[in-house]
Design an enzyme around this catalytic site. Structure first.
Site, mmCIF file in Angstrom:
data_model
loop_
_atom_site.group_PDB
_atom_site.id
_atom_site.type_symbol
_atom_site.label_atom_id
_atom_site.label_comp_id
_atom_site.label_asym_id
_atom_site.label_seq_id
_atom_site.Cartn_x
_atom_site.Cartn_y
_atom_site.Cartn_z
ATOM 1 N N LYS A 81 0.798 -1.269 0.000
ATOM 2 C CA LYS A 81 0.067 0.000 0.039
ATOM 3 C C LYS A 81 0.802 1.341 0.064
ATOM 4 C CE LYS A 81 -4.354 -0.617 -0.415
ATOM 5 N NZ LYS A 81 -5.342 -1.226 0.199
ATOM 6 N N LYS A 141 -10.864 -8.027 -8.301
ATOM 7 C CA LYS A 141 -12.093 -7.116 -8.038
ATOM 8 C C LYS A 141 -11.833 -5.801 -8.777
ATOM 9 C CE LYS A 141 -14.136 -7.615 -3.529
ATOM 10 N NZ LYS A 141 -14.233 -7.144 -1.952
ATOM 11 N N LYS A 171 -5.892 -14.660 -11.973
ATOM 12 C CA LYS A 171 -7.093 -15.088 -11.585
ATOM 13 C C LYS A 171 -7.908 -13.981 -11.637
ATOM 14 C CE LYS A 171 -5.440 -14.373 -6.884
ATOM 15 N NZ LYS A 171 -5.374 -14.807 -5.499
#
Ligand code: TRP
Length: 333
Positions: free
Chosen positions: A113, A198, A195
């Site tokens: 982050k 989101k 994969k």
């Protein structure tokens, strides 16, 4: 015998996709039978990235609606919103005294982050694992159904719990990650790389809110090739992926039929994708429709949230009062 306690937090940002369904939500649904479950929307956690305040309410309503539409039963599990339970931030404050700067800075999610948002490396981001520990310990959970990416956070939760126990006396059990063995399957994206996600790879990810035609379009675009030229040849990864997706939503006979066609070189990927698309539509449509209906029924959602809040606070208040006493915050007799 009382049931074992399970806690899990659901992120309130981004659209849920097939990977979330088969990875997390399906586990939640299985667990609601056998465990005392506390599932919540982690809205405080989402504040670390400074979301638009106007988005919070719709985001929270949407994840609640989606999870219920997938089969989570608010009558059986305690389903609540994190910010509705003030005992959580209070325990978080206490645990902050047992969370060390060095270990927090070393956390993989923090480093990632900090790299992604260098202009907003705030203390909430640094103590994200401490808040997550408070979420879990406030109900004395034994199991936490999370994926691999959360295992480090869970290890930190165990460290915080042990530190508390050593200093102030046995209070918190150690929580462990929980998965149903094979259910940690990875749901491949439709473009043959990685994969479903989101936020990235939107065209190759099937979301639970996708319209029928969008689902068809995405599936039809999935990567294929000319087909095998020799019987029983090894499958390229992107074809394995298509079969894996098919196994999730199509009948065994259908999967077997296409496998046979592959092995005797008569497979037509166009037909296979059409079948997969229709089976995906059949799977996703009722979830999407139920979600939409629930999202609009704010009165019902509010009722569910209020009843969840009440149950969650009852459990949380007990733990908090015990923790306060153990720490010596116990001034009135
Ligand atoms: N960190 C989790 C995620 O990113 C969400 C979360 C917050 C959580 N608090 C939790 C998960 C407590 C399990 C238990 O997905």
């Amino acid at each position: 015998m009382s049931k074992e306690i399970v806690v899990s937090g659901i992120r309130s940002t981004g659209n849920l996709h097939l990977g979330n369904y088969f990875g997390a939500i399906q586990n939640y649904i299985k667990m609601q039978e056998e465990y005392t479950c506390y599932f919540f929307v982690a809205d405080y956690h989402s504040l670390t990235t400074h979301p638009d305040p106007a988005q919070l309410r719709p985001n929270v309503f949407k994840v609640l609606a989606e999870n219920i539409a997938c089969g989570l039963d608010p009558e059986r599990v305690t389903l609540y919103v994190q910010s509705d339970v003030p005992e959580i931030p209070e325990l978080y404050l206490m645990l902050n005294m047992l969370s060390y700067k060095g270990e927090l800075e070393k956390t993989a999610s923090f480093k990632e982050k900090a790299r992604k948002q260098p202009d907003n490396v705030n203390a909430g981001l640094l103590t994200y694992p401490t808040l997550m520990a408070a979420d879990i310990l406030i109900h004395k959970a034994k199991y936490v159904p999370v994926g691999k990416d959360q295992e480090q956070h869970l290890e930190m939760t165990r460290n915080f719990a042990n530190r508390f126990n050593h200093r102030y006396g046995e209070t918190f059990p150690e929580p462990y990650p929980f998965n149903f063995g094979k259910s940690l399957v990875k749901i491949p994206s439709l473009d043959g790389t990685g994969k479903m996600s989101k936020s990235e790879n939107e065209h190759a990810t099937l979301y639970l809110c996708d319209e029928d035609d969008l689902i068809r379009k995405k599936v039809m675009k999935a990567k294929t090739d000319q087909g095998p030229t020799e019987p029983n040849s090894t499958m390229p990864d992107y074809i394995v992926n298509l079969f894996d997706l098919m196994k999730l939503v199509s009948s065994e006979e259908v999967v077997q039929q296409f496998l046979n066609n592959y092995n005797d070189c008569t497979i037509r990927y166009g037909d296979m994708k059409k079948q997969l698309a229709e089976d995906m539509v059949t799977f996703i449509r009722p979830i999407r429709e139920k979600t939409l209906a629930l999202q609009q029924d704010t009165a019902s959602l509010n009722r569910i949230m209020l009843s969840g809040r009440e149950k969650a606070r009852e459990s949380a208040a007990k733990t908090l009062s015990e923790a306060r006493k153990k720490m010596g915050i116990n001034f009135y007799t």
